[in-house]
Motif scaffolding. Sequence first.
Motif, PDB file in Angstrom:
ATOM      1  N   GLY A 316      14.139  -9.533 -36.934  1.00 28.36           N
ATOM      2  CA  GLY A 316      14.589  -8.507 -35.990  1.00 28.36           C
ATOM      3  C   GLY A 316      14.316  -8.921 -34.553  1.00 28.36           C
ATOM      4  N   GLY A 317      14.679  -8.036 -33.629  1.00 28.66           N
ATOM      5  CA  GLY A 317      14.555  -8.369 -32.204  1.00 28.66           C
ATOM      6  C   GLY A 317      13.370  -7.695 -31.554  1.00 28.66           C
ATOM      7  N   GLY A 318      13.136  -8.045 -30.294  1.00 24.55           N
ATOM      8  CA  GLY A 318      12.104  -7.371 -29.503  1.00 24.55           C
ATOM      9  C   GLY A 318      10.719  -7.982 -29.588  1.00 24.55           C
ATOM     10  N   PHE A 319      10.510  -8.923 -30.531  1.00 26.46           N
ATOM     11  CA  PHE A 319       9.164  -9.483 -30.712  1.00 26.46           C
ATOM     12  C   PHE A 319       8.733 -10.369 -29.549  1.00 26.46           C
ATOM     13  CE2 PHE A 319      10.309  -8.405 -35.116  1.00 26.46           C
ATOM     14  CZ  PHE A 319       9.200  -7.646 -35.449  1.00 26.46           C
ATOM     15  N   ASP A 320       9.727 -10.888 -28.806  1.00 28.68           N
ATOM     16  CA  ASP A 320       9.391 -11.739 -27.662  1.00 28.68           C
ATOM     17  C   ASP A 320       8.701 -10.948 -26.553  1.00 28.68           C
ATOM     18  OD1 ASP A 320      11.832 -10.334 -27.489  1.00 28.68           O
ATOM     19  OD2 ASP A 320      12.476 -11.554 -25.791  1.00 28.68           O
ATOM     20  N   ARG A 321       8.796  -9.618 -26.603  1.00 31.75           N
ATOM     21  CA  ARG A 321       8.222  -8.797 -25.540  1.00 31.75           C
ATOM     22  C   ARG A 321       6.789  -8.340 -25.844  1.00 31.75           C
ATOM     23  NH1 ARG A 321      13.717  -6.714 -25.842  1.00 31.75           N
ATOM     24  NH2 ARG A 321      13.030  -4.927 -27.052  1.00 31.75           N
ATOM     25  N   ILE A 322       6.294  -8.662 -27.031  1.00 31.81           N
ATOM     26  CA  ILE A 322       4.963  -8.177 -27.429  1.00 31.81           C
ATOM     27  C   ILE A 322       3.842  -9.001 -26.800  1.00 31.81           C
ATOM     28  CG2 ILE A 322       3.390  -8.011 -29.420  1.00 31.81           C
ATOM     29  CD1 ILE A 322       5.706  -6.788 -30.968  1.00 31.81           C
ATOM     30  N   GLY A 323       4.023 -10.319 -26.770  1.00 31.05           N
ATOM     31  CA  GLY A 323       2.992 -11.205 -26.220  1.00 31.05           C
ATOM     32  C   GLY A 323       2.477 -10.785 -24.852  1.00 31.05           C
ATOM     33  N   PRO A 324       3.372 -10.496 -23.874  1.00 32.47           N
ATOM     34  CA  PRO A 324       2.917 -10.122 -22.532  1.00 32.47           C
ATOM     35  C   PRO A 324       2.153  -8.792 -22.471  1.00 32.47           C
ATOM     36  CG  PRO A 324       5.247 -10.775 -22.513  1.00 32.47           C
ATOM     37  CD  PRO A 324       4.830 -10.666 -23.943  1.00 32.47           C
ATOM     38  N   LEU A 325       2.275  -7.963 -23.524  1.00 34.45           N
ATOM     39  CA  LEU A 325       1.578  -6.666 -23.514  1.00 34.45           C
ATOM     40  C   LEU A 325       0.100  -6.793 -23.873  1.00 34.45           C
ATOM     41  CD1 LEU A 325       4.176  -4.371 -25.338  1.00 34.45           C
ATOM     42  CD2 LEU A 325       3.599  -4.328 -22.907  1.00 34.45           C
ATOM     43  N   VAL A 326      -0.247  -7.825 -24.656  1.00 34.78           N
ATOM     44  CA  VAL A 326      -1.620  -7.946 -25.182  1.00 34.78           C
ATOM     45  C   VAL A 326      -2.667  -7.935 -24.061  1.00 34.78           C
ATOM     46  CG1 VAL A 326      -3.195  -9.336 -26.604  1.00 34.78           C
ATOM     47  CG2 VAL A 326      -0.796  -9.078 -27.278  1.00 34.78           C
ATOM     48  N   PRO A 327      -2.484  -8.715 -22.973  1.00 31.80           N
ATOM     49  CA  PRO A 327      -3.484  -8.692 -21.886  1.00 31.80           C
ATOM     50  C   PRO A 327      -3.702  -7.301 -21.277  1.00 31.80           C
ATOM     51  CG  PRO A 327      -2.004 -10.572 -21.628  1.00 31.80           C
ATOM     52  CD  PRO A 327      -1.430  -9.719 -22.714  1.00 31.80           C
ATOM     53  N   LEU A 328      -2.663  -6.458 -21.299  1.00 31.55           N
ATOM     54  CA  LEU A 328      -2.813  -5.100 -20.752  1.00 31.55           C
ATOM     55  C   LEU A 328      -3.822  -4.293 -21.558  1.00 31.55           C
ATOM     56  CD1 LEU A 328       0.955  -4.148 -20.118  1.00 31.55           C
ATOM     57  CD2 LEU A 328      -0.677  -5.107 -18.492  1.00 31.55           C
ATOM     58  N   PHE A 329      -3.792  -4.471 -22.890  1.00 38.71           N
ATOM     59  CA  PHE A 329      -4.711  -3.728 -23.750  1.00 38.71           C
ATOM     60  C   PHE A 329      -6.136  -4.277 -23.646  1.00 38.71           C
ATOM     61  CE2 PHE A 329      -0.581  -2.712 -25.603  1.00 38.71           C
ATOM     62  CZ  PHE A 329      -0.679  -1.330 -25.610  1.00 38.71           C
ATOM     63  N   ILE A 330      -6.250  -5.580 -23.476  1.00 37.43           N
ATOM     64  CA  ILE A 330      -7.583  -6.191 -23.278  1.00 37.43           C
ATOM     65  C   ILE A 330      -8.201  -5.624 -22.000  1.00 37.43           C
ATOM     66  CG2 ILE A 330      -8.843  -8.351 -22.845  1.00 37.43           C
ATOM     67  CD1 ILE A 330      -6.560  -9.774 -24.447  1.00 37.43           C
ATOM     68  N   GLU A 331      -7.407  -5.612 -20.947  1.00 37.31           N
ATOM     69  CA  GLU A 331      -7.872  -5.115 -19.647  1.00 37.31           C
ATOM     70  C   GLU A 331      -8.267  -3.634 -19.732  1.00 37.31           C
ATOM     71  OE1 GLU A 331      -5.901  -4.532 -15.265  1.00 37.31           O
ATOM     72  OE2 GLU A 331      -4.982  -6.036 -16.567  1.00 37.31           O
ATOM     73  N   SER A 332      -7.430  -2.828 -20.406  1.00 42.23           N
ATOM     74  CA  SER A 332      -7.750  -1.402 -20.566  1.00 42.23           C
ATOM     75  C   SER A 332      -9.045  -1.205 -21.364  1.00 42.23           C
ATOM     76  CB  SER A 332      -6.606  -0.674 -21.297  1.00 42.23           C
ATOM     77  OG  SER A 332      -5.435  -0.704 -20.514  1.00 42.23           O
ATOM     78  N   GLY A 333      -9.246  -2.052 -22.376  1.00 44.86           N
ATOM     79  CA  GLY A 333     -10.483  -1.977 -23.157  1.00 44.86           C
ATOM     80  C   GLY A 333     -11.707  -2.252 -22.318  1.00 44.86           C
ATOM     81  N   LEU A 334     -11.634  -3.310 -21.526  1.00 48.16           N
ATOM     82  CA  LEU A 334     -12.766  -3.676 -20.645  1.00 48.16           C
ATOM     83  C   LEU A 334     -13.032  -2.590 -19.611  1.00 48.16           C
ATOM     84  CD1 LEU A 334     -12.004  -7.473 -20.164  1.00 48.16           C
ATOM     85  CD2 LEU A 334     -14.122  -6.531 -21.122  1.00 48.16           C
ATOM     86  N   THR A 335     -11.977  -2.076 -18.996  1.00 49.07           N
ATOM     87  CA  THR A 335     -12.119  -1.029 -17.976  1.00 49.07           C
ATOM     88  C   THR A 335     -12.745   0.222 -18.580  1.00 49.07           C
ATOM     89  OG1 THR A 335     -10.114  -1.872 -16.956  1.00 49.07           O
ATOM     90  CG2 THR A 335     -10.845   0.283 -16.232  1.00 49.07           C
ATOM     91  N   THR A 336     -12.271   0.619 -19.762  1.00 51.36           N
ATOM     92  CA  THR A 336     -12.786   1.813 -20.447  1.00 51.36           C
ATOM     93  C   THR A 336     -14.282   1.678 -20.710  1.00 51.36           C
ATOM     94  OG1 THR A 336     -10.648   2.154 -21.506  1.00 51.36           O
ATOM     95  CG2 THR A 336     -12.511   3.297 -22.469  1.00 51.36           C
ATOM     96  N   LEU A 337     -14.681   0.494 -21.176  1.00 49.40           N
ATOM     97  CA  LEU A 337     -16.091   0.261 -21.505  1.00 49.40           C
ATOM     98  C   LEU A 337     -16.952   0.254 -20.251  1.00 49.40           C
ATOM     99  CD1 LEU A 337     -17.261  -0.093 -24.280  1.00 49.40           C
ATOM    100  CD2 LEU A 337     -17.112  -2.555 -24.028  1.00 49.40           C
ATOM    101  N   GLN A 338     -16.455  -0.367 -19.184  1.00 55.34           N
ATOM    102  CA  GLN A 338     -17.236  -0.449 -17.926  1.00 55.34           C
ATOM    103  C   GLN A 338     -17.361   0.908 -17.254  1.00 55.34           C
ATOM    104  OE1 GLN A 338     -14.919  -3.503 -16.114  1.00 55.34           O
ATOM    105  NE2 GLN A 338     -15.869  -5.104 -17.364  1.00 55.34           N
ATOM    106  N   GLU A 339     -16.269   1.673 -17.262  1.00 52.96           N
ATOM    107  CA  GLU A 339     -16.291   2.956 -16.547  1.00 52.96           C
ATOM    108  C   GLU A 339     -16.870   4.085 -17.399  1.00 52.96           C
ATOM    109  OE1 GLU A 339     -12.315   3.554 -15.165  1.00 52.96           O
ATOM    110  OE2 GLU A 339     -12.420   1.877 -13.738  1.00 52.96           O
ATOM    111  N   GLY A 340     -16.950   3.833 -18.713  1.00 51.71           N
ATOM    112  CA  GLY A 340     -17.560   4.814 -19.609  1.00 51.71           C
ATOM    113  C   GLY A 340     -16.814   6.146 -19.642  1.00 51.71           C
TER     114      GLY A 340
END
Length: 340
Positions: A316-340
Amino acid sequence: MSKDHPPGLDLERLRGHLDRERPGLARGPLSARLIEGGRSNLTYAVTDGTSRWVVRRPPLGHVLATAHDMRREHRVISALRPTAVPVPETVLLCEDDSVIGSPFYVMEFVDGTPYRKSEQLVPLGPERTRGVVLGLVDTLVELHAVDPEAVGLADFGRPEGFLERQLRRWGKQLDASRNRELPGIDELRSALEKALPVSPAPAVVHGDYRLDNVLIGADDRIEAILDWEMSTLGDPLTDLGLLVMYSGQRDLPDMPISTTAGAPGHPGPAELIERYAAGSGRDVAKVAWYTAFAYFKLAVILEGIHYRFTLGQTLGGGFDRIGPLVPLFIESGLTTLQEG
């Protein structure tokens, strides 16, 4: 494949099994269609022209039967049926591979809407949308209030060391699909390890609790919670963390996961946390950890999909767009943990 014979479901053999195990249940010839959605197990709507049922089976060509354990799903739904938790009624479990080629179970068909995207909620208007999402929290409180022993689920999981095992498991998953630099992912993993909270008393945990895994009825109430394949006995705040993580997601273009938080009237994370705390009486002071853990898990899942895409193993299609999203979730995880 015709509508009457979807892949993975031999209707003649299914009918024969139903007639043997539940004589008189099916009256006319069976037809079926594959229902979209669900993480990985296959779900079919089956009818005899009068009554309707749902059949669940593992994916075609599955190797790890344990990952798609029909018995576990059937067991937890059956156990919760007499409680206040809305689940479909189970009809039968079949663990004999010779019937349709894999174990499967049958349950009643429940009418309702799985809301997967913000635009689906828009016609409800802000007030009804808010009510639907707060109802999601109230139903989670009901689930976590169930006494596992009282419903025969005392041995449904191993709550001791639950969070450590979860972190290890998702860390291994990450290592198995690592083929590029992912800045911050190891930092997030070790930060989660260092700040591991002490779990409250164990509860029945759904494992993938969000709006598109429930069916909302015409009266805006939850008719049934679906997709129990990740359920176990464990730390109930992992379910809350996942819900909070999803409620913080604005719709990103080409988002491969369901997000509804952009709908007008959708309560924000703070209100959901407050509602859960008030209803459950649990201490939610460490909810930032659980939310960051949900980000980590999602980053790992998406990276796994991206990895399979790079190997040419996705359809199927659309899988090429998933890779660039992963760093956004990593960043959100780190921010959430730091800001509590």
